[in-house]
Design an enzyme around this catalytic site. Structure first.
Site, PDB file in Angstrom:
ATOM      1  N   ILE A 133       0.912  -1.139   0.000  1.00  0.00           N
ATOM      2  CA  ILE A 133       0.000   0.000   0.000  1.00  0.00           C
ATOM      3  C   ILE A 133       0.955   1.192   0.000  1.00  0.00           C
ATOM      4  O   ILE A 133       1.514   1.542   1.037  1.00  0.00           O
ATOM      5  CB  ILE A 133      -0.940   0.002   1.221  1.00  0.00           C
ATOM      6  CG1 ILE A 133      -1.834  -1.242   1.219  1.00  0.00           C
ATOM      7  CG2 ILE A 133      -1.779   1.275   1.235  1.00  0.00           C
ATOM      8  CD1 ILE A 133      -2.740  -1.370   2.437  1.00  0.00           C
ATOM      9  N   PRO A 134       1.197   1.789  -1.166  1.00  0.00           N
ATOM     10  CA  PRO A 134       2.349   2.683  -1.350  1.00  0.00           C
ATOM     11  C   PRO A 134       2.187   4.095  -0.774  1.00  0.00           C
ATOM     12  O   PRO A 134       2.144   5.092  -1.502  1.00  0.00           O
ATOM     13  CB  PRO A 134       2.516   2.710  -2.866  1.00  0.00           C
ATOM     14  CG  PRO A 134       1.127   2.527  -3.386  1.00  0.00           C
ATOM     15  CD  PRO A 134       0.465   1.579  -2.412  1.00  0.00           C
ATOM     16  N   CYS A 135       2.157   4.179   0.538  1.00  0.00           N
ATOM     17  CA  CYS A 135       2.047   5.476   1.198  1.00  0.00           C
ATOM     18  C   CYS A 135       3.267   6.353   0.924  1.00  0.00           C
ATOM     19  O   CYS A 135       3.187   7.578   1.052  1.00  0.00           O
ATOM     20  CB  CYS A 135       1.829   5.290   2.698  1.00  0.00           C
ATOM     21  SG  CYS A 135       3.059   4.260   3.509  1.00  0.00           S
ATOM     22  N   HIS A 136       4.369   5.737   0.515  1.00  0.00           N
ATOM     23  CA  HIS A 136       5.569   6.527   0.212  1.00  0.00           C
ATOM     24  C   HIS A 136       5.389   7.408  -1.024  1.00  0.00           C
ATOM     25  O   HIS A 136       6.156   8.341  -1.235  1.00  0.00           O
ATOM     26  CB  HIS A 136       6.780   5.598   0.019  1.00  0.00           C
ATOM     27  CG  HIS A 136       6.653   4.637  -1.122  1.00  0.00           C
ATOM     28  ND1 HIS A 136       5.986   3.429  -1.000  1.00  0.00           N
ATOM     29  CD2 HIS A 136       7.088   4.700  -2.394  1.00  0.00           C
ATOM     30  CE1 HIS A 136       6.028   2.792  -2.158  1.00  0.00           C
ATOM     31  NE2 HIS A 136       6.700   3.546  -3.035  1.00  0.00           N
TER      32      HIS A 136
END
Length: 180
Positions: A133-136
């Site tokens: 889950i690419p919160c970056h």
């Protein structure tokens, strides 16, 4: 509750991959184990972890991502728990393509809640399944590189790995100096 756990070494540190047997429920850096366990305890109460190898093929897919196959993570089933709003934010995060970034405000607007950028930021910070889950890929106002539970250096590395020109991104404090 029994959770399956694997540990893999990466260029940005060792990573825990945790599965409930059907989907991933956590992915975090080994040096943030306390944070991960706190999130898992909040969700499951009592649990124990059983070491395993490559749960659901997720370890192999994560290694493929680190080798440059950015879409390898797209098919991994996740079950991060959370509130309805958090799940909405985390679902939206999975639509951000590798190599791109979006601001907290733009993500809030995409969700139909343009003034909820702080709530989006809070949900982002509580993401229990990092990288997948690419919160970056979420940045602050004026392309500011802000907040990442695994540390800004890891966020910078992940974005650079995906082809983002991180030289164009400043830290929040650097951007505030420019504005002032």
């Amino acid at each position: 509750m029994e959770l399956l756990i694997d540990t893999i070494a990466t260029e940005i540190g060792s990573i825990f991959i945790v599965s409930d047997g059907e989907s991933l429920c956590a992915l975090d850096y080994v040096d943030y184990e306390d944070r991960m366990r706190t999130l898992l305890t909040t969700r499951y109460g009592s649990f124990h972890v059983k070491p395993t190898t490559d749960p659901m093929g997720a370890s192999s897919q994560l290694q493929a991502y680190f080798q440059g196959h950015y879409t390898a993570l797209d098919a991994i089933a996740v079950n991060p728990g959370g509130t309805a709003f958090q799940r909405q934010v985390w679902s939206a995060l999975r639509t951000i393509p590798a190599g791109t970034t979006v601001s907290y405000g733009a993500l809030a607007a995409q969700l139909g809640k343009p003034t909820a950028y702080r709530a989006v930021g809070m949900a982002n910070s509580l993401n229990p399944v990092s990288i997948i889950i690419p919160c970056h890929r979420v940045i602050g106002v004026n392309a500011a590189l802000t907040g990442y539970a695994g540390g800004l250096e890891r966020k910078r590395w992940l974005l650079r790995h995906e082809g983002v020109d991180v030289a164009q991104l400043g830290t929040y404090s650097e951007r505030e100096k420019v504005k002032g």
